[in-house]
Design a protein around this motif. Structure first.
Motif, PDB file in Angstrom:
ATOM      1  N   ALA A 167       1.045  -1.337   0.111  1.00  0.00           N
ATOM      2  CA  ALA A 167      -0.080   0.075  -0.089  1.00  0.00           C
ATOM      3  C   ALA A 167       0.866   1.045   0.033  1.00  0.00           C
ATOM      4  O   ALA A 167       1.791   1.200   0.923  1.00  0.00           O
ATOM      5  CB  ALA A 167      -0.793  -0.269   1.074  1.00  0.00           C
ATOM      6  N   VAL A 168       0.829   2.242  -0.862  1.00  0.00           N
ATOM      7  CA  VAL A 168       1.495   3.192  -1.054  1.00  0.00           C
ATOM      8  C   VAL A 168       0.735   4.369  -1.381  1.00  0.00           C
ATOM      9  O   VAL A 168       0.059   4.280  -2.303  1.00  0.00           O
ATOM     10  CB  VAL A 168       2.873   2.948  -2.197  1.00  0.00           C
ATOM     11  CG1 VAL A 168       2.315   2.759  -3.459  1.00  0.00           C
ATOM     12  CG2 VAL A 168       3.789   4.145  -1.982  1.00  0.00           C
ATOM     13  N   SER A 169       1.149   5.524  -0.684  1.00  0.00           N
ATOM     14  CA  SER A 169       0.294   6.864  -1.213  1.00  0.00           C
ATOM     15  C   SER A 169       1.257   7.848  -0.398  1.00  0.00           C
ATOM     16  O   SER A 169       2.093   7.767  -0.043  1.00  0.00           O
ATOM     17  CB  SER A 169      -1.112   6.872  -0.568  1.00  0.00           C
ATOM     18  OG  SER A 169      -1.081   6.982   0.951  1.00  0.00           O
ATOM     19  N   HIS A 170       0.658   9.312  -0.587  1.00  0.00           N
ATOM     20  CA  HIS A 170       1.658  10.296  -0.070  1.00  0.00           C
ATOM     21  C   HIS A 170       1.702  10.247   1.536  1.00  0.00           C
ATOM     22  O   HIS A 170       2.276  10.917   2.128  1.00  0.00           O
ATOM     23  CB  HIS A 170       0.618  11.692  -0.578  1.00  0.00           C
ATOM     24  CG  HIS A 170      -0.611  11.737  -0.152  1.00  0.00           C
ATOM     25  ND1 HIS A 170      -1.509  11.017  -0.630  1.00  0.00           N
ATOM     26  CD2 HIS A 170      -1.101  12.414   1.052  1.00  0.00           C
ATOM     27  CE1 HIS A 170      -2.687  11.424   0.031  1.00  0.00           C
ATOM     28  NE2 HIS A 170      -2.472  12.348   0.816  1.00  0.00           N
ATOM     29  N   LYS A 171       0.781   9.375   2.204  1.00  0.00           N
ATOM     30  CA  LYS A 171       0.649   9.216   3.564  1.00  0.00           C
ATOM     31  C   LYS A 171       2.001   8.500   3.867  1.00  0.00           C
ATOM     32  O   LYS A 171       2.228   8.474   5.170  1.00  0.00           O
ATOM     33  CB  LYS A 171      -0.577   8.569   4.022  1.00  0.00           C
ATOM     34  CG  LYS A 171      -1.714   9.417   3.836  1.00  0.00           C
ATOM     35  CD  LYS A 171      -3.014   8.768   3.984  1.00  0.00           C
ATOM     36  CE  LYS A 171      -4.427   9.263   3.606  1.00  0.00           C
ATOM     37  NZ  LYS A 171      -4.742  10.051   4.911  1.00  0.00           N
ATOM     38  N   GLY A 172       2.472   7.430   3.002  1.00  0.00           N
ATOM     39  CA  GLY A 172       3.330   6.696   3.504  1.00  0.00           C
ATOM     40  C   GLY A 172       3.350   5.085   2.677  1.00  0.00           C
ATOM     41  O   GLY A 172       2.447   5.291   1.945  1.00  0.00           O
ATOM     42  N   ALA A 173       4.233   4.348   3.132  1.00  0.00           N
ATOM     43  CA  ALA A 173       3.926   2.887   2.723  1.00  0.00           C
ATOM     44  C   ALA A 173       3.748   1.853   3.748  1.00  0.00           C
ATOM     45  O   ALA A 173       4.342   1.966   4.829  1.00  0.00           O
ATOM     46  CB  ALA A 173       5.101   2.648   1.611  1.00  0.00           C
ATOM     47  N   ALA A 174       3.224   0.979   3.281  1.00  0.00           N
ATOM     48  CA  ALA A 174       2.814  -0.387   4.330  1.00  0.00           C
ATOM     49  C   ALA A 174       2.804  -1.446   3.407  1.00  0.00           C
ATOM     50  O   ALA A 174       2.425  -1.725   2.360  1.00  0.00           O
ATOM     51  CB  ALA A 174       1.668  -0.435   5.048  1.00  0.00           C
ATOM     52  N   LEU A 175       3.534  -2.698   4.174  1.00  0.00           N
ATOM     53  CA  LEU A 175       3.491  -3.905   3.470  1.00  0.00           C
ATOM     54  C   LEU A 175       2.576  -4.971   4.061  1.00  0.00           C
ATOM     55  O   LEU A 175       2.552  -5.064   5.340  1.00  0.00           O
ATOM     56  CB  LEU A 175       4.891  -4.588   3.526  1.00  0.00           C
ATOM     57  CG  LEU A 175       5.800  -4.394   2.306  1.00  0.00           C
ATOM     58  CD1 LEU A 175       7.188  -5.262   2.704  1.00  0.00           C
ATOM     59  CD2 LEU A 175       5.251  -4.839   1.041  1.00  0.00           C
ATOM     60  N   LEU A 176       1.630  -5.275   3.173  1.00  0.00           N
ATOM     61  CA  LEU A 176       0.494  -6.176   3.882  1.00  0.00           C
ATOM     62  C   LEU A 176       0.882  -7.659   3.651  1.00  0.00           C
ATOM     63  O   LEU A 176       0.761  -8.059   2.471  1.00  0.00           O
ATOM     64  CB  LEU A 176      -0.885  -5.640   3.544  1.00  0.00           C
ATOM     65  CG  LEU A 176      -0.905  -4.203   3.375  1.00  0.00           C
ATOM     66  CD1 LEU A 176      -2.510  -3.875   2.585  1.00  0.00           C
ATOM     67  CD2 LEU A 176      -1.219  -3.551   4.598  1.00  0.00           C
TER      68      LEU A 176
END
Lengths: 322, 389
Positions: free
Chosen positions: A136-145
């Motif tokens: 998941a990646v956006s201007h808010k940051g990134a996360a690996l799910l």
């Protein structure tokens, strides 16, 4: 060495040529993550201390133009970006697996944005790509799910037939990591969209040279020729801006954020419109699935959405001080 | 891939910025009349004295001999300072001058080039005719060689600034039997020669630079011919074909500056609903796209400059940014006129640039190759499509 030369150097062209030659015999959309990982081009920008080849952001951008042009597996880009995030969080085993292609990454795209607040990715998503982990990646940051954070998986008929698509719901409390992956991801999406725009332009022009109607190649009709000329202009704008943005991001230029945003918007426009023109120029052949012209439009729509869609980039482009 | 000005180039930018700030004209450029000529010549004189008389001309001919990157810097700084362009000196500086440099005899160069540089003379371009617009090869202005003169009869049209030009670069049909692009001669005509009748035409924005020029037994010395009798097409093409990198940079910088001004206007004006125009989502979207596209144009011109700086000959792809520029400018102008609201109803208000400019800038998709002709060129020479006309 300083100077103004935004074009790829001979060394850079050689890297891209190496990839192009290796993939030359594959059909459209035939370059998958396993093939590209075997060639050493998944996570090509991951630094050597994390086990990657350590190519520059500019090199990575150029490779992604080629991936876009070939409609290569979406897992290739996702893997490269996920490896960056894994490296930042110290998960070196995952980095190694992603680069080797033994584990693969896809994208998690929200149904209607990631919502207000900075709580982390939440809600319903589409998972794009046949993968073990989803970025998941956006201007808010990134996360690996990983699959432990996803529930209710339900395969759907995806927009892009070349990319496995699954509806799911995020469970648990994944958080955004501020890893600098978003600008890089945006640049790579722009590069892939640029590649799609170039391929659509070339396919449209090639067809217009050989398809004969009214005793002439249809490219000799201005109604067709001018649409293709516009494709050439849009592809050139997208390419030039992608080069400009890659340099700005690589060198940490003050306006790098704006330059990347401009690259994303220019490439979104070029990809969607060129792909549409290519279908139009192909006529009924384009409307059928025979020629594959439809694949470029579908990939353009998917990439545009993975990059967050045009509206947020438009807002960002206007908000910045110039 | 690099984008970093050298310390010498950065120094040059500072030098240019200071010079432009001090020396740019303080008053607005007049819209019509002889005052236009005086204004443009005075600005040219100032640039000449500052060493910037013709930035792209080689030093040998009195130009500044700037590198393409220095030219880029020059045009970017002019745009940032909202300094005026070359105005009615464009035919002399951008076309006739470079053609003379490439093709004329030393005698012709020595006579004409210093006067152009010093801001002493105005040139016009006698190319288009009523029957020869986009299809310039259809020109019919007749030239008959009589002794050491050429006697010229016929008509030109859309000849900007002919009514106050001292000289004209003129394409003349000297042999009608050779075929379209052969039998044309490129010559210099002294506009004071008897037999020349100039009738100004008004342009759609109220400008008065367009003219019809009629030639009635106008005697032109053969010594004024450049490149040889019947060789004119080749001469004209030396500077028509290559749209230079610096020119592209200039357009990019100009439209970029215009978009930033438009964003300021949108922040400071309210729409019919009482909000600033900037808060209107539809307008905000247009402004964002203009800003991004202006930057993409800048990137396109940097790509051309990169090729030129490396000594790569300009290819057909240099046509791409010019079409992009022309069409982007129309969109920017359309937003501009929308933002003016009621102010759009006056051409001479404080927002004149946006009201009159909306009309005047239609020229950028017509003059020097219409958008349609440019698309034909791109389709043929960039994409390799068969000729479509």
């Amino acid at each position: 060495m300083n100077g103004i030369d935004i074009l790829p150097s001979d060394d850079q062209l050689e890297i891209v040529d190496g990839l192009t030659r290796a993939l030359a015999d594959l059909p459209v959309a035939g370059a998958d993550v396993a093939t590209v990982a075997a060639l050493g081009f998944v996570g090509a920008g991951v630094a050597p201390e994390f086990g990657g080849p350590g190519l520059s952001i500019a090199d990575e951008m150029l490779l992604n133009i080629e991936f876009g042009r070939r409609l290569a597996g979406i897992e290739i880009l996702a893997g490269g970006l996920a490896a960056r995030l894994a490296a930042a969080s110290g998960d070196l085993a995952l980095v190694a697996d992603l680069i080797a292609g033994t584990r693969t990454a896809g994208f998690a795209a929200p149904m209607s944005g990631w919502g207000e607040g900075d709580a982390g990715p939440r809600g319903e998503v589409h998972l794009v790509g046949a993968a073990d982990v989803f970025l998941a990646v956006s201007h808010k940051g990134a996360a690996l799910l990983d699959l432990g954070l996803l529930d209710g998986l339900e395969p759907v008929e995806g927009m892009d037939g070349g990319a496995k698509t699954v509806r799911a719901k995020i469970i648990g409390d994944p958080a955004w990591t501020q890893s600098g992956v978003w600008p890089l991801a945006s640049l790579c999406f722009a590069a892939q969209l640029c590649g799609v725009a170039m391929a659509a332009r070339d396919l449209g022009a090639d067809y217009a040279k050989v398809r004969v109607q009214f005793d002439k190649p249809i490219g000799s009709f201005q109604g067709v020729a001018h649409q293709l000329a516009d494709c050439a202009v849009r592809a050139e704008a997208a390419y030039s801006q992608a080069l400009f943005a890659a340099i700005a991001l690589r060198d940490g230029a003050e306006d790098a954020g704006f330059q990347v945003t401009a690259a994303v918007l220019t490439a979104m426009d070029a990809a969607v419109r060129n792909a549409t023109t290519n279908i139009q120029v192909h006529g009924a052949m384009g409307y059928s699935s025979i020629t594959g012209a439809h694949l470029y439009l579908k990939r353009a729509v998917v990439l545009r959405q993975l990059a967050g869609g045009p509206r947020q980039h438009e807002r960002a482009a206007l908000a910045v001080r110039r | 891939m690099r984008l970093e000005f050298s310390s010498a180039e950065r120094q040059f930018r500072d030098q240019v910025r200071t010079w432009v700030e001090v020396n740019k004209p303080k008053e607005k450029r007049p819209v019509r009349g002889l005052a236009v000529r005086e204004f443009d010549l005075a600005w040219q004189k100032a640039k000449h004295e500052g060493g910037f008389g013709a930035v792209s001309w080689p030093r040998k001919y009195g130009g500044a001999g700037l590198s393409v990157v220095e030219q880029l810097i020059w045009f970017e700084e002019l745009a940032k300072a909202d300094a005026p362009g070359v105005g009615c000196l464009s035919p002399a500086l951008n076309h006739a001058g470079p053609t003379l440099i490439a093709m004329a005899s030393e005698e012709q160069k020595t006579f004409h080039l210093p006067k152009i540089l010093a801001g002493e003379v105005v040139w016009s371009q006698g190319f288009s005719e009523p029957q020869a617009g986009s299809d310039l090869g259809g020109l019919r202005l007749r030239g008959e060689i009589v002794g050491d003169h050429m006697v010229v009869n016929g008509q030109k049209i859309w000849t900007s600034y002919a009514h106050f030009a001292d000289w004209q670069e003129t394409l003349v049909r000297t042999d009608a039997t050779l075929g379209k692009h052969k039998g044309i001669t490129w010559t210099i005509i002294d506009m004071k020669t008897p037999g020349i009748d100039i009738r100004p035409l008004e342009t759609l924005d109220g400008g008065q630079h367009f003219c019809e020029v009629f030639y009635d037994n106008v005697r032109v010395p053969l010594a004024n011919v450049v490149g040889g009798v019947d060789q004119g097409w080749r001469v004209a093409m030396t500077t028509l074909v290559t749209e230079r990198a610096a020119a592209a940079a200039s357009l990019g910088a100009t439209v970029g500056r215009a978009v930033e001004q438009l964003i300021e206007i949108a922040k400071n004006r309210t729409g019919p609903d009482g909000r600033t125009l900037y808060s209107d989502e539809a307008i905000a979207r247009d402004l964002a796209r203009h800003r991004v596209e202006a930057q993409a144009l800048r990137a396109m011109s940097y790509a051309i400059i990169s090729r030129e700086a490396k000594g790569v000959e300009a290819g057909p792809e240099s046509a791409l940014p010019f079409l992009y520029f022309g069409e982007l400018l129309q969109r920017v102008r359309a937003t501009g006129i929308e933002l003016l609201g009621g102010e759009a109803l006056a051409l001479d208000s404080g927002l004149e640039q946006w009201a009159r400019g909306f009309l005047a800038d239609r020229t950028y998709v017509i003059a020097g190759g219409s958008a349609e002709v440019r698309r034909n060129i791109i389709a043929q020479s960039v994409l390799g499509l068969p000729r479509s006309y």
